[in-house]
Design a protein around this motif. Structure first.
Motif, mmCIF file in Angstrom:
data_model
loop_
_atom_site.group_PDB
_atom_site.id
_atom_site.type_symbol
_atom_site.label_atom_id
_atom_site.label_comp_id
_atom_site.label_asym_id
_atom_site.label_seq_id
_atom_site.Cartn_x
_atom_site.Cartn_y
_atom_site.Cartn_z
ATOM 1 N N ARG A 180 -3.831 -11.126 13.123
ATOM 2 C CA ARG A 180 -3.399 -11.344 11.735
ATOM 3 C C ARG A 180 -2.791 -12.733 11.565
ATOM 4 O O ARG A 180 -2.924 -13.350 10.505
ATOM 5 C CB ARG A 180 -2.391 -10.265 11.316
ATOM 6 N N GLU A 220 7.030 2.601 1.830
ATOM 7 C CA GLU A 220 6.625 2.519 0.422
ATOM 8 C C GLU A 220 5.809 3.747 0.079
ATOM 9 O O GLU A 220 4.909 4.122 0.819
ATOM 10 C CB GLU A 220 5.785 1.260 0.124
ATOM 11 N N ASP A 256 1.554 4.219 0.382
ATOM 12 C CA ASP A 256 1.155 5.498 0.963
ATOM 13 C C ASP A 256 1.844 5.677 2.305
ATOM 14 O O ASP A 256 1.297 6.277 3.221
ATOM 15 C CB ASP A 256 -0.374 5.526 1.157
ATOM 16 N N GLN A 313 -5.513 5.082 9.790
ATOM 17 C CA GLN A 313 -5.679 4.387 8.514
ATOM 18 C C GLN A 313 -6.485 3.108 8.744
ATOM 19 O O GLN A 313 -6.208 2.330 9.667
ATOM 20 C CB GLN A 313 -4.326 4.045 7.877
ATOM 21 N N ILE A 316 -3.191 -1.413 12.842
ATOM 22 C CA ILE A 316 -3.218 -1.648 14.285
ATOM 23 C C ILE A 316 -3.541 -0.343 15.018
ATOM 24 O O ILE A 316 -4.026 -0.368 16.132
ATOM 25 C CB ILE A 316 -1.887 -2.234 14.817
ATOM 26 N N SER A 360 0.884 -1.148 0.000
ATOM 27 C CA SER A 360 0.000 0.000 0.000
ATOM 28 C C SER A 360 0.931 1.209 0.000
ATOM 29 O O SER A 360 1.481 1.583 1.035
ATOM 30 C CB SER A 360 -0.864 -0.051 1.267
ATOM 31 N N SER A 384 2.579 -4.744 10.745
ATOM 32 C CA SER A 384 2.955 -5.233 12.079
ATOM 33 C C SER A 384 2.352 -6.620 12.309
ATOM 34 O O SER A 384 1.248 -6.915 11.847
ATOM 35 C CB SER A 384 2.435 -4.268 13.138
ATOM 36 N N ALA A 389 4.344 -4.091 3.611
ATOM 37 C CA ALA A 389 3.648 -2.810 3.718
ATOM 38 C C ALA A 389 3.807 -2.229 5.115
ATOM 39 O O ALA A 389 2.850 -1.706 5.684
ATOM 40 C CB ALA A 389 2.175 -3.003 3.375
ATOM 41 N N GLY A 390 4.998 -2.370 5.683
ATOM 42 C CA GLY A 390 5.194 -1.910 7.063
ATOM 43 C C GLY A 390 4.181 -2.575 7.966
ATOM 44 O O GLY A 390 3.687 -1.967 8.923
ATOM 45 N N ASP A 435 2.336 4.912 12.820
ATOM 46 C CA ASP A 435 3.668 4.422 13.190
ATOM 47 C C ASP A 435 4.631 5.609 13.273
ATOM 48 O O ASP A 435 4.646 6.477 12.386
ATOM 49 C CB ASP A 435 4.185 3.451 12.123
HETATM 50 N N1 ARG Z 1 2.106 -0.833 11.038
HETATM 51 C C1 ARG Z 1 0.702 -0.602 10.896
HETATM 52 C C2 ARG Z 1 -0.055 -1.897 10.760
HETATM 53 O O1 ARG Z 1 0.517 -2.904 10.463
HETATM 54 C C3 ARG Z 1 0.368 0.304 9.744
HETATM 55 C C4 ARG Z 1 0.895 -0.117 8.417
HETATM 56 C C5 ARG Z 1 0.363 0.732 7.288
HETATM 57 N N2 ARG Z 1 1.053 0.450 6.083
HETATM 58 C C6 ARG Z 1 0.871 1.063 4.902
HETATM 59 N N3 ARG Z 1 1.609 0.698 3.892
HETATM 60 N N4 ARG Z 1 -0.026 1.994 4.795
HETATM 61 O O2 ARG Z 1 -1.221 -1.961 10.929
#
Ligand code: ARG
Length: 260
Positions: A109, A50, A45, A148, A152, A43, A104, A101-102, A192
């Protein structure tokens, strides 16, 4: 006439030579490597993990790391961009092989996807406009906090809101979330720390660290039972040993706000 003939022969041999070169390239070891495609979703953004650069290319720490992993395992990487809250579904329906996508690692999950080793850890931060300067959870009372969708932080904010009396507003894109803050449609956003610090410095926002956070580490996600998990973990170990992950963390400035 003779000269023209000579030139023509030279030209033809040149064309043949080029064709031969092309062919020998096709047969090199690279071609079999490029046949294997690794479909990754993200994702885009979420700078520095990314995001889109000016030309619209997806760039960032996750993208560089994914490329190193794909090279290591002999795959050609293909990236699909989607909303963060669609990523787990894309894995479950096996539309993609992995997600970076960063993301967590959470127990919830883990019921639906498998994770690699964790590759980064950061806390969480609330951002607000400098004139509002929200600097504690208590001062969020009666306010609206943007998060978002599917993150998390959405879950965390829903929990915190019970105690601190604020309203949670989920938005499906992290870039749009920041726009909501800049245009005063939310009083604060919760995200984050690594990403928040980037926006804080870029947009002159005010940030305070969430003192309650127990933010889990970020990892690569796969469909449940995927054979790739082991291979990718081995690749991560190798890249770690070679210092490549450290290099990337420096390049994308991840360590500035990392936690142990
Ligand atoms: N680290 C958080 C999660 O895993 C937010 C990750 C959002 N990543 C992104 N690409 N928008 O929920």
């Amino acid at each position: 006439m003779k000269k023209q003939f000579k030139i023509m022969v030279m030209f033809l041999s040149f064309v043949l030579l080029l064709a031969a070169c092309g062919k020998s390239n096709d047969m090199s070891s690279n071609s079999s490597k490029n046949d294997k495609v690794l479909k990754m979703a993200t994702s885009a953004d979420f700078k520095p993990f990314e995001s889109r650069d000016k030309e619209g290319n997806i760039v960032g720490f996750d993208i560089d790391l994914a490329n190193l992993i794909a090279d290591e395992l002999g795959y050609k990487l293909e990236i699909q961009d989607m909303n963060f809250d669609g990523l787990i579904g894309a894995l479950q329906s096996k539309r993609v092989d992995m997600v970076m996508a960063g993301m967590s690692t959470t127990e919830k999950r883990k019921k639906n996807v498998d994770f690699s080793k964790e590759y980064h850890r950061s806390g969480e931060m609330f951002l607000s406009l400098p004139d509002k300067k929200i600097e504690s959870l208590e001062s969020l009372e009666g306010k609206t906090v943007g998060v978002q969708l599917g993150t998390i932080q959405e879950e965390g904010a829903n929990e915190l809101s019970k105690k601190y009396g604020f309203t949670v507003k989920p938005v499906d894109n992290a870039g749009v979330l920041i726009q909501e803050l800049l245009s005063n449609r939310v009083d604060a956003v919760y995200m984050d720390s690594v990403v928040a610090v980037g926006y804080r410095d870029e947009q002159g926002l005010f940030g305070f660290d969430d003192p309650t956070t127990s933010s889990p580490g970020m990892a690569i996600a796969f469909p449940k039972g995927s054979d790739l998990v082991d291979d990718v973990n081995k690749a991560l170990d190798k890249l770690e040993k070679e210092g490549k992950i450290k290099e990337l963390k420096e390049k994308w400035k991840l360590d500035q706000v990392a936690i142990e």
